[in-house]
Design an enzyme around this catalytic site. Sequence first.
Site: not given
Length: 326
Positions: A61, A130
Site C-alpha cells: 500500500e 476486512h
Amino acid sequence: MADVITYRDAVAEGLAREMRRDASVVCLGEDIAAAGGVFKTTTGLLEEFGPERVWDTPISEQAIVGAAMGAAMTGMRPVAEIMFSDFLACCWDYLANEIPKVRYMTGGQVTVPLVVRTANGGGLGFGAQHSQATENWALTVPGLKIAAPATPADVIGMLAAAIRSEDPVVFFEHKGLLATKGPPPPPGHVVELGRAAVVREGADVTLVALASTVPLALKAAGVLAGEGVEAEVVDLRCLVPLDAATVLASLGKTSRLITVEENPYQGGWGATVVSVVADEGFALLDAPVRRVAGECVPLPFADALEQQVVPTVDKLVTEVRRLAAY
C-alpha cells in the site's frame, strides 16, 4: 448503454469515461489490470487503455500511494486502488502526513490531484480486518476530500468530480452495494463533491445517511410510512466538503434528526453532523438528536453477530418510533 448498471460496473465505467476524456488519468493497484480487480471494478480497463495507463502493483500500500503521490505532483492524475479500506492503515503516513499537506506547505506551488479508491464497509462477513467502515479515519485529516456514493449514477458522477479535483480525494466504494443496480447517468455526468441529495421527501423526521445506510434508511422510511410517519432521507454523498445546509433545510421541515452511519459510534461522522446542528440549528429541533451507528467492537465474522454490530432497518425504525413519540 443498458437500462440499468450495477454499482460494480459503474466504477469501471466512471474510470473509463475520465480516462477517455483526459490522457493524464492513470490507474494503479493490486490486480486491477488483467484480473479486473478483486471486486471486478476495473474490468475492461487494461483492454481499452493498455499497460501504460493501467498498472498492476506489488502488494504494498505504501508503494501504491507513494507512487500515486509522485505521479500527481509531476502532472498526472492517478487513481490508486487500496483493495480494502482497512489497509489504508498500511499507507497512513502518506495519506495523513504527506499528501494532504503538500499544497499548503508549498504555498500552492505543487498540487496533488489524486484519488484513492477503496472498498469499504461490512455486512458481508469478511471479518474484523476486512469489514470496517473507515470514513471516520480520513475525516480526522484536514486536506482530504471524502466521497462515498450510494448509487451507480453517483459512482460515475462523483468519480468524475474526484478525478478532476485539484485536491486529493478518498473515494469509498461500499462492498455491500457492489451488486446493486440503478439507471446509468447520461454522458458527461458530474456530481459536484459536497452536494447532498434529498432522496426521499418527508415532514416528520430527517434521516441523514451515507453509502450503505442510504438504502437502509429508505427501507426504514418505507416501513415507517405504513405507520403514518413520513421520514425524509438525506444522502450526504460526501463528508468533506460537508453539505450542512441541506441537512439544516430538511430539519427546518421536520424538526427531528437521526444520523445513521456504519462507522463506530465513538468518533463517527454522525457526531460531527450533530455538533453542527446543535451549533447552527438548535432552534429548529423539537426533540433530542439521535445517532444510530456501529457498535464500538471489532466486527464479528459470523453473519448473525455482525448484524448485531452494524446498523439495521429494525434498529433505525425503533429509534424513529421513539423520537416520533417524544
